[in-house]
Write a protein that holds these residues in place. Structure first.
Motif, PDB file in Angstrom:
ATOM      1  N   PRO A  95       0.830  -1.206   0.000  1.00 48.96           N
ATOM      2  CA  PRO A  95       0.000   0.000   0.000  1.00 48.96           C
ATOM      3  C   PRO A  95       0.862   1.252   0.000  1.00 48.96           C
ATOM      4  O   PRO A  95       1.953   1.274   0.581  1.00 48.96           O
ATOM      5  CB  PRO A  95      -0.806  -0.131   1.299  1.00 48.96           C
ATOM      6  CG  PRO A  95      -0.829  -1.594   1.580  1.00 48.96           C
ATOM      7  CD  PRO A  95       0.488  -2.119   1.098  1.00 48.96           C
ATOM      8  N   SER A  96       0.381   2.281  -0.647  1.00 47.62           N
ATOM      9  CA  SER A  96       1.188   3.492  -0.836  1.00 47.62           C
ATOM     10  C   SER A  96       1.167   4.422   0.365  1.00 47.62           C
ATOM     11  O   SER A  96       1.961   5.365   0.428  1.00 47.62           O
ATOM     12  CB  SER A  96       0.683   4.261  -2.068  1.00 47.62           C
ATOM     13  OG  SER A  96      -0.691   4.611  -1.905  1.00 47.62           O
ATOM     14  N   ASP A  97       0.284   4.170   1.335  1.00 47.96           N
ATOM     15  CA  ASP A  97       0.122   5.131   2.436  1.00 47.96           C
ATOM     16  C   ASP A  97       0.767   4.660   3.743  1.00 47.96           C
ATOM     17  O   ASP A  97       0.382   5.092   4.820  1.00 47.96           O
ATOM     18  CB  ASP A  97      -1.363   5.402   2.672  1.00 47.96           C
ATOM     19  CG  ASP A  97      -2.154   4.124   2.937  1.00 47.96           C
ATOM     20  OD1 ASP A  97      -1.601   3.027   2.706  1.00 47.96           O
ATOM     21  OD2 ASP A  97      -3.320   4.228   3.374  1.00 47.96           O
ATOM     22  N   LEU A  98       1.759   3.787   3.659  1.00 47.93           N
ATOM     23  CA  LEU A  98       2.390   3.273   4.873  1.00 47.93           C
ATOM     24  C   LEU A  98       3.548   4.157   5.311  1.00 47.93           C
ATOM     25  O   LEU A  98       4.259   4.708   4.480  1.00 47.93           O
ATOM     26  CB  LEU A  98       2.915   1.845   4.635  1.00 47.93           C
ATOM     27  CG  LEU A  98       1.906   0.805   4.147  1.00 47.93           C
ATOM     28  CD1 LEU A  98       2.582  -0.557   4.056  1.00 47.93           C
ATOM     29  CD2 LEU A  98       0.690   0.746   5.063  1.00 47.93           C
ATOM     30  N   ASN A  99       3.744   4.255   6.616  1.00 51.61           N
ATOM     31  CA  ASN A  99       4.929   4.946   7.099  1.00 51.61           C
ATOM     32  C   ASN A  99       6.130   4.008   6.982  1.00 51.61           C
ATOM     33  O   ASN A  99       5.996   2.863   6.541  1.00 51.61           O
ATOM     34  CB  ASN A  99       4.735   5.461   8.527  1.00 51.61           C
ATOM     35  CG  ASN A  99       4.505   4.344   9.536  1.00 51.61           C
ATOM     36  OD1 ASN A  99       5.075   3.248   9.411  1.00 51.61           O
ATOM     37  ND2 ASN A  99       3.688   4.608  10.545  1.00 51.61           N
ATOM     38  N   ARG A 100       7.293   4.488   7.412  1.00 55.90           N
ATOM     39  CA  ARG A 100       8.512   3.710   7.176  1.00 55.90           C
ATOM     40  C   ARG A 100       8.489   2.361   7.892  1.00 55.90           C
ATOM     41  O   ARG A 100       8.823   1.337   7.312  1.00 55.90           O
ATOM     42  CB  ARG A 100       9.724   4.515   7.618  1.00 55.90           C
ATOM     43  CG  ARG A 100      11.047   3.819   7.321  1.00 55.90           C
ATOM     44  CD  ARG A 100      12.218   4.689   7.711  1.00 55.90           C
ATOM     45  NE  ARG A 100      13.489   4.066   7.386  1.00 55.90           N
ATOM     46  CZ  ARG A 100      14.665   4.612   7.648  1.00 55.90           C
ATOM     47  NH1 ARG A 100      14.723   5.810   8.204  1.00 55.90           N
ATOM     48  NH2 ARG A 100      15.782   3.988   7.336  1.00 55.90           N
ATOM     49  N   LEU A 362      -0.690  -5.111  10.017  1.00 51.00           N
ATOM     50  CA  LEU A 362      -1.251  -4.036   9.197  1.00 51.00           C
ATOM     51  C   LEU A 362      -2.646  -4.399   8.725  1.00 51.00           C
ATOM     52  O   LEU A 362      -2.836  -5.324   7.942  1.00 51.00           O
ATOM     53  CB  LEU A 362      -0.358  -3.770   7.985  1.00 51.00           C
ATOM     54  CG  LEU A 362       1.086  -3.373   8.296  1.00 51.00           C
ATOM     55  CD1 LEU A 362       1.877  -3.256   7.026  1.00 51.00           C
ATOM     56  CD2 LEU A 362       1.115  -2.070   9.067  1.00 51.00           C
ATOM     57  N   CYS A 363      -3.643  -3.682   9.210  1.00 47.50           N
ATOM     58  CA  CYS A 363      -5.012  -3.998   8.812  1.00 47.50           C
ATOM     59  C   CYS A 363      -5.271  -3.630   7.359  1.00 47.50           C
ATOM     60  O   CYS A 363      -6.179  -4.165   6.728  1.00 47.50           O
ATOM     61  CB  CYS A 363      -6.001  -3.271   9.718  1.00 47.50           C
ATOM     62  SG  CYS A 363      -5.875  -1.464   9.650  1.00 47.50           S
ATOM     63  N   ASN A 364      -4.469  -2.736   6.799  1.00 49.21           N
ATOM     64  CA  ASN A 364      -4.689  -2.288   5.423  1.00 49.21           C
ATOM     65  C   ASN A 364      -3.648  -2.844   4.453  1.00 49.21           C
ATOM     66  O   ASN A 364      -3.395  -2.287   3.403  1.00 49.21           O
ATOM     67  CB  ASN A 364      -4.678  -0.759   5.348  1.00 49.21           C
ATOM     68  CG  ASN A 364      -3.337  -0.179   5.810  1.00 49.21           C
ATOM     69  OD1 ASN A 364      -2.586  -0.838   6.511  1.00 49.21           O
ATOM     70  ND2 ASN A 364      -3.077   1.053   5.411  1.00 49.21           N
ATOM     71  N   MET A 365      -3.011  -3.976   4.823  1.00 48.34           N
ATOM     72  CA  MET A 365      -1.995  -4.553   3.946  1.00 48.34           C
ATOM     73  C   MET A 365      -2.612  -5.033   2.639  1.00 48.34           C
ATOM     74  O   MET A 365      -2.047  -4.893   1.572  1.00 48.34           O
ATOM     75  CB  MET A 365      -1.307  -5.720   4.669  1.00 48.34           C
ATOM     76  CG  MET A 365      -0.318  -6.488   3.818  1.00 48.34           C
ATOM     77  SD  MET A 365       1.075  -5.498   3.273  1.00 48.34           S
ATOM     78  CE  MET A 365       1.792  -6.565   2.033  1.00 48.34           C
ATOM     79  N   PHE A 366      -3.798  -5.634   2.720  1.00 47.48           N
ATOM     80  CA  PHE A 366      -4.444  -6.172   1.529  1.00 47.48           C
ATOM     81  C   PHE A 366      -5.736  -5.424   1.238  1.00 47.48           C
ATOM     82  O   PHE A 366      -6.540  -5.186   2.134  1.00 47.48           O
ATOM     83  CB  PHE A 366      -4.739  -7.659   1.707  1.00 47.48           C
ATOM     84  CG  PHE A 366      -3.514  -8.493   1.970  1.00 47.48           C
ATOM     85  CD1 PHE A 366      -2.622  -8.775   0.947  1.00 47.48           C
ATOM     86  CD2 PHE A 366      -3.244  -8.982   3.232  1.00 47.48           C
ATOM     87  CE1 PHE A 366      -1.489  -9.530   1.183  1.00 47.48           C
ATOM     88  CE2 PHE A 366      -2.124  -9.743   3.465  1.00 47.48           C
ATOM     89  CZ  PHE A 366      -1.239 -10.013   2.439  1.00 47.48           C
TER      90      PHE A 366
END
Length: 429
Positions: A95-100, A362-366
């Motif tokens: 996902p493009s919105d992840l922090n480091r 990460l709940c938004n990984m997929f």
């Protein structure tokens, strides 16, 4: 024709925004110096070296570096294709919105998806070549390595010791992979010259491949899988030296020999010296390629490699120092967490249901309506849960994600021996 007075100008607000973005570019935690060298016999070894790649993080920019080694067989097409497409396939699965920190945590799953997609896309080209792949991403002090085949990645941290960051998928040396292949419907054995005489290394049939995992190889069974072994470690602040080499080096040199022969040399000098030593020991029987990466802390100027030497930490399995459970509560935290190499993640299973599971921080990984492997959009109701048919789903339910498209589900079933593949009937030279 417009005059000078009519030339469009950039608004001051845009210029200020650009300047702020430049100021917010994170300085890397480490400095990387690398060198590479190769002696060609067949011309089937290819490398990928990309340093200081940039990724947007919030309103700033983070940097990372990528190193890859692809050792082709039966031609160079698969190695070239993997070199050109694997990185993009891995990045598209994050996902493009992840922090480091989230991005680093997402890498192991994304590498699995990227390897499988690269293999799946290449097989559509109906070419029979294959390739090993040893692929490393360095973000700060965190090193993540994904590997299929028998090229090898090893680490010697500044504080000493040798750690294996990859796994060998040679049938001769990996009993677990032999069991997996035979359980999936393949056969493992040596070449039969007649009269019951067997020669050469163990091979997988059909196809006769000596490896249990690779990218490509359309002419062998699907149980030769592209699912990589992945290991992620965090280096100490002192840094260290990493060597990635094809089997042309490891057939001639041990890990200790490789590090010892180039001790005190810069990375640029070390790589060709390792190749020279390997060729001198065994002759040029195969393409022989080496990449050396020296990792230094930002505040420490580069020196000529690591200087300390301690015993190897195991032949095929790294042993990492861990915090003692018997430590007294009054001991300062810095002693509970010594500044040494730490293992963050390791998994080598060939089962996608285990590698892409939802038990993940990460709940938004997929994404709900996107295939977890090939990233194509899936219409509501058409996605197939990765857990359908899983041998040990645990508390996960078949309607839990992530989801696969029908094409990727078919590939998954074939890799796990649940579906007869068209590749099984194609044969091999």
């Amino acid at each position: 024709m417009s005059g000078l007075g009519e030339r469009q100008t950039v608004p001051l607000s845009v210029l200020l925004k650009r300047e702020l973005a430049n100021e917010k570019t994170e300085k890397p935690d480490v400095v990387l110096v690398h060198g590479q060298a190769s002696e060609n016999k067949k011309g089937e070894d290819f490398t990928l070296l990309k340093t200081e790649c940039q990724r947007v993080v919030g309103d700033g920019v983070s940097t990372y570096s990528v190193f890859g080694l692809f050792d082709g067989h039966n031609g160079s097409a698969a190695a070239i294709y993997a070199k050109e497409n694997l990185l993009n396939n891995v990045l598209s699965a994050i996902p493009s919105d992840l922090n480091r920190d989230e991005w680093v945590s997402a890498l192991p799953r994304a590498l699995v998806a990227g390897f499988v997609k690269t293999d799946k896309d290449f097989q559509r080209k109906a070419q029979t070549s294959g390739t090993t792949a040893t692929f490393m991403i360095i973000d700060g002090c965190v090193v993540t390595v994904a590997s299929v085949g028998d090229s090898r990645c090893i680490l010697e941290p500044h504080e000493g010791g040798i750690y294996y960051l990859s796994a060998d998928h040679r049938l001769d040396s990996n009993e677990e992979e032999r069991v997996r292949i035979t359980s999936s419907g393949g056969e493992v054995g040596r070449l039969n010259t007649g009269g019951g005489t067997e020669v050469g290394p163990l091979r997988c049939w059909p196809g006769g491949l000596c490896l249990s995992r690779s990218i490509g190889d359309k002419d062998v069974g699907e149980f030769i899988v592209p699912v990589p072994h992945v290991k992620q470690v965090k280096l100490s602040t002192a840094g260290g030296r990493i060597i990635i080499s094809s089997d042309g080096v490891w057939d001639a040199l041990t890990a200790e020999m490789a590090f010892d022969c180039c001790r005190g040399m810069s990375a640029e000098v070390a790589a060709p010296h390792i190749v020279k030593e390997a060729v001198h020991a065994k002759g040029l029987r195969d393409d022989t390629t080496c990449i050396v990466i020296d990792v230094y802390p930002q505040e420490k100027p580069p020196t000529s490699g690591t200087t300390q030497k301690k015993p190897v930490k195991g032949r095929l399995k790294s042993i990492f120092r861990k915090k003692s459970s018997e430590s007294s509560s009054y001991i300062d935290k810095q002693y509970l967490e010594p500044d040494v190499v730490r293992e963050l993640y390791e998994e080598g299973s060939a089962m996608l249901s285990e590698r892409l599971e939802t038990k993940y921080p990460l709940c938004n990984m997929f994404k709900l309506f996107v295939c977890a492997v090939c990233q194509v959009e899936i219409k509501p109701g058409e996605g197939i849960s990765i857990h359908v048919g899983a041998s040990n789903p645990g508390r996960l339910r078949p309607w839990d994600g992530p989801f696969l498209c029908s094409s990727c589900q078919e590939k998954r079933e074939a890799m796990e021996g649940k579906r007869t593949s068209d590749r099984l009937s194609s044969g091999s030279d």
